[in-house]
Design a protein around this motif. Structure first.
Motif, PDB file in Angstrom:
ATOM      1  N   UNK A 112      46.783  18.477   4.264  1.00 25.41           N
ATOM      2  CA  UNK A 112      47.574  18.872   4.144  1.00 25.41           C
ATOM      3  C   UNK A 112      49.040  18.968   2.769  1.00 25.41           C
ATOM      4  N   UNK A 113      48.296  18.114   2.016  1.00 27.93           N
ATOM      5  CA  UNK A 113      48.596  17.647   0.331  1.00 27.93           C
ATOM      6  C   UNK A 113      47.731  18.427  -0.438  1.00 27.93           C
ATOM      7  N   UNK A 114      47.010  19.177  -0.442  1.00 31.33           N
ATOM      8  CA  UNK A 114      46.309  19.614  -0.917  1.00 31.33           C
ATOM      9  C   UNK A 114      46.623  22.023  -0.746  1.00 31.33           C
ATOM     10  N   UNK A 115      47.218  21.640   0.395  1.00 37.48           N
ATOM     11  CA  UNK A 115      48.040  22.631   0.852  1.00 37.48           C
ATOM     12  C   UNK A 115      49.310  23.279   0.130  1.00 37.48           C
ATOM     13  N   UNK A 116      49.427  22.478   0.321  1.00 35.71           N
ATOM     14  CA  UNK A 116      51.556  22.027  -0.349  1.00 35.71           C
ATOM     15  C   UNK A 116      50.694  21.967  -1.855  1.00 35.71           C
ATOM     16  N   UNK A 117      50.010  21.816  -1.703  1.00 37.09           N
ATOM     17  CA  UNK A 117      50.066  21.372  -4.015  1.00 37.09           C
ATOM     18  C   UNK A 117      49.779  23.161  -4.274  1.00 37.09           C
ATOM     19  N   UNK A 118      49.030  23.806  -3.364  1.00 39.44           N
ATOM     20  CA  UNK A 118      48.299  24.764  -3.456  1.00 39.44           C
ATOM     21  C   UNK A 118      49.571  26.323  -3.772  1.00 39.44           C
TER      22      UNK A 118
END
Length: 130
Positions: A112-118
């Motif tokens: 989830x953190x990676x998706x939000x960061x992207x």
């Protein structure tokens, strides 16, 4: 381990009064915790469907040391039944143990953190180009 019948000594689950506590990630189970035995499973925190965490203590008969741990219980919609222990962890030296999220939870949070960061990076690039 006896959680749902009368016992004396060094067994029992983390709780207060006659109710076990449903622990959260980050909680510590140690000699400073309050341990009880909820007679006949009469503890509402574990009668709803879902995953629950119960801290416990037990006497390691091989070493004579009281050990601390926690277990994850998956409970059903029928007043908490069926109840299945899905995982457990304990410290075998008498020290405290901290409840950590299940690996699947950590992986999900990381994703989830990676998706939000992207998504944030994409939005930033769009604003910069405009």
């Amino acid at each position: 381990l006896g959680f749902y019948w009368p016992q004396t000594g060094t067994s029992g689950g983390v709780g207060s009064g006659t109710m076990y506590t449903d622990l959260a990630a980050g909680a510590t189970v140690s000699s400073a915790s309050t341990f009880i035995v909820a007679i006949n499973g009469t503890t509402p925190n574990f009668t709803t469907a879902g995953n629950h965490i119960l801290g416990f203590q037990f006497l390691n008969e091989g070493t004579g040391v009281v050990n601390y741990g926690y277990l994850t219980i998956s409970t059903g919609a029928n007043n908490g039944y069926p109840a299945t222990i899905t995982s457990y962890r304990y410290e075998n030296n008498g020290g405290a143990i901290t409840v950590v999220p299940e690996p699947s939870s950590v992986a999900l949070l990381s994703m989830a953190a990676m998706v939000l960061g992207a998504l944030g990076l994409r939005q930033w690039r769009r604003q910069r180009a405009a």
